[in-house]
Design a protein around this motif. Structure first.
Motif, PDB file in Angstrom:
ATOM      1  N   PRO A 147       0.833  -1.302   0.055  1.00 11.37           N
ATOM      2  CA  PRO A 147       0.185   0.152   0.087  1.00 11.37           C
ATOM      3  C   PRO A 147       0.878   1.354   0.107  1.00 11.37           C
ATOM      4  CG  PRO A 147       0.143  -1.071   1.990  1.00 11.37           C
ATOM      5  CD  PRO A 147       0.707  -1.903   1.288  1.00 11.37           C
ATOM      6  N   LEU A 148       0.261   2.240  -0.389  1.00 14.23           N
ATOM      7  CA  LEU A 148       0.929   3.639  -0.509  1.00 14.23           C
ATOM      8  C   LEU A 148       1.394   3.941   0.992  1.00 14.23           C
ATOM      9  CD1 LEU A 148      -0.859   5.750  -3.085  1.00 14.23           C
ATOM     10  CD2 LEU A 148       1.348   4.279  -3.528  1.00 14.23           C
ATOM     11  N   ALA A 149       2.788   4.516   1.294  1.00 12.17           N
ATOM     12  CA  ALA A 149       3.119   4.708   2.600  1.00 12.17           C
ATOM     13  C   ALA A 149       2.337   6.074   3.021  1.00 12.17           C
ATOM     14  CB  ALA A 149       4.351   5.216   2.410  1.00 12.17           C
ATOM     15  N   SER A 157       9.186   6.784   4.549  1.00 13.77           N
ATOM     16  CA  SER A 157       9.892   7.875   5.323  1.00 13.77           C
ATOM     17  C   SER A 157      10.732   6.857   6.381  1.00 13.77           C
ATOM     18  CB  SER A 157       9.188   8.785   6.164  1.00 13.77           C
ATOM     19  OG  SER A 157       8.153   7.889   6.856  1.00 13.77           O
ATOM     20  N   GLY A 158      10.279   5.712   6.604  1.00 11.49           N
ATOM     21  CA  GLY A 158      11.062   4.960   7.647  1.00 11.49           C
ATOM     22  C   GLY A 158      12.094   3.753   6.789  1.00 11.49           C
ATOM     23  N   GLY A 159      12.298   4.177   5.260  1.00 12.52           N
ATOM     24  CA  GLY A 159      13.233   3.419   4.758  1.00 12.52           C
ATOM     25  C   GLY A 159      12.805   1.802   4.469  1.00 12.52           C
ATOM     26  N   ILE A 160      13.791   1.081   4.526  1.00 16.59           N
ATOM     27  CA  ILE A 160      13.533  -0.370   4.382  1.00 16.59           C
ATOM     28  C   ILE A 160      12.920  -0.957   5.346  1.00 16.59           C
ATOM     29  CG2 ILE A 160      15.694  -1.021   4.923  1.00 16.59           C
ATOM     30  CD1 ILE A 160      13.784  -2.476   2.094  1.00 16.59           C
TER      31      ILE A 160
END
Length: 337
Positions: free
Chosen positions: A105-107, A127-130
């Motif tokens: 889903p879109l972040a 925003s939280g990366g991997i």
């Protein structure tokens, strides 16, 4: 008077016979006169009448509509994994090292909807990366992809292998050897850990030929030619041997076949569609509503082919600035908008 009465009666009989003939259709031609060139032109044989009838319309193949949610796509991936495990258990010909492209889903939206998320459905801005991406992926895997299967989450492959979670499937309850291993997010920067896993350094069972290895949302480039650092020649050589999707004869290898894919696509002109592949079926591109199949192929279509098929179905032209003959650009391999 008798003559007039006889004439009228004869006329009535003639009319009755004509009406009956019109209800029953034209008189049949006897077998003696079939093929006789002297027969009247108005009489046509049944064979010619049947030949002149229009052909029945072709039966259209019905396709299953593509999923509209990420959780629905994860459930379809579960069904594909079940088919692979059953085929492998029966020693039937099937790929043993496979990839799954699972939509996320879109972040920035609290929604499960399957939406366009950029390059290959993976360009959403996390925003939280991997680490954040892995948490979302792990939730889909635990709740849908491996739902009902005997599985055990083993944690990250290595403390430096960001996003590379590992699950073993089967044998966790009975104590027997597990028949499949699932790994998430191997990439060019973490491929060294992934190659060690395949070589059996983290467990000998994974290196056996009959073991099924499922990679979810792999990020390595091409056939591993960009793995590691430029000076790590041995690592890149090993990566090309293991991660290549092409055999030495140029034909497609069974290794790392993408057995499931659910991706929302968009052309440069703004036309959207959904690309679906579920093993052992073919690749199908649906229109924006998921009603019509606008493209079907035996191998994964390029971004250019996807965009042109969507534009042709919507009857729109290429976007301004689109250069169809720009052979030196990366549009065909890297971008779709």
């Amino acid at each position: 008077r008798n003559a007039d009465f006889a004439a009228s009666e004869m006329h009535a009989r003639t009319m009755t016979s004509a009406m009956a003939s019109s209800r029953l259709g034209p008189p049949r031609v006897s077998s003696r006169r079939r093929g006789d060139p002297r027969r009247p032109a108005g009489r046509v044989s049944r064979l010619r009448c049947r030949a002149s009838l229009p052909e029945p319309p072709a039966v259209k193949t019905a396709f299953r509509a593509p999923p509209t949610t990420c959780s629905g796509a994860a459930s379809e991936a579960r069904a594909v994994i079940r088919l692979l495990r059953e085929a492998a258990a029966r020693n039937e010909p099937c790929p043993r090292r496979v990839r799954v492209e699972l939509p996320l889903p879109l972040a920035d939206l609290d929604s499960d909807a399957l939406a366009f998320a950029g390059l290959h459905g993976q360009a959403s801005d996390w925003s939280g990366g991997i680490d954040q991406r892995f948490r979302v992926t792990k939730g889909l895997i635990d709740a849908f992809v491996l739902d009902g299967y005997e599985n055990e989450y083993l944690g990250l492959l290595d403390r430096d292998a960001d996003g590379m979670g590992v699950w073993k499937i089967g044998g966790s309850i009975t104590g027997g050897a597990h028949d499949a291993t699932l790994v998430t997010h191997p990439s060019d920067t973490t491929a060294g850990f992934f190659l060690k896993l395949l070589d059996g350094e983290y467990g000998a069972r994974v290196a056996e030929n009959d073991h099924l290895i499922i990679v979810v949302n792999a990020f390595w480039s091409g056939s591993g030619e960009k793995v590691g650092q430029p000076w790590e020649f041995a690592l890149r050589r090993r990566a090309r041997e293991v991660l290549s999707v092409k055999a030495e004869n140029g034909k497609t290898n069974q290794n790392w076949e993408k057995v499931y894919c659910a991706r929302r696509c968009r052309s440069a002109a703004g036309v959207e569609g959904t690309l679906i592949r579920a093993w052992p079926g073919s690749w199908r591109l649906f229109d924006a509503e998921g009603v019509r199949v606008v493209l079907e192929a035996s191998t994964e279509p390029s971004n250019r082919a996807i965009a042109e098929a969507l534009n042709a179905d919507a009857d729109v032209g290429d976007a301004a600035g689109y250069n169809r003959d720009a052979a030196d650009t990366s549009r065909d391999d890297d971008v779709i908008t």
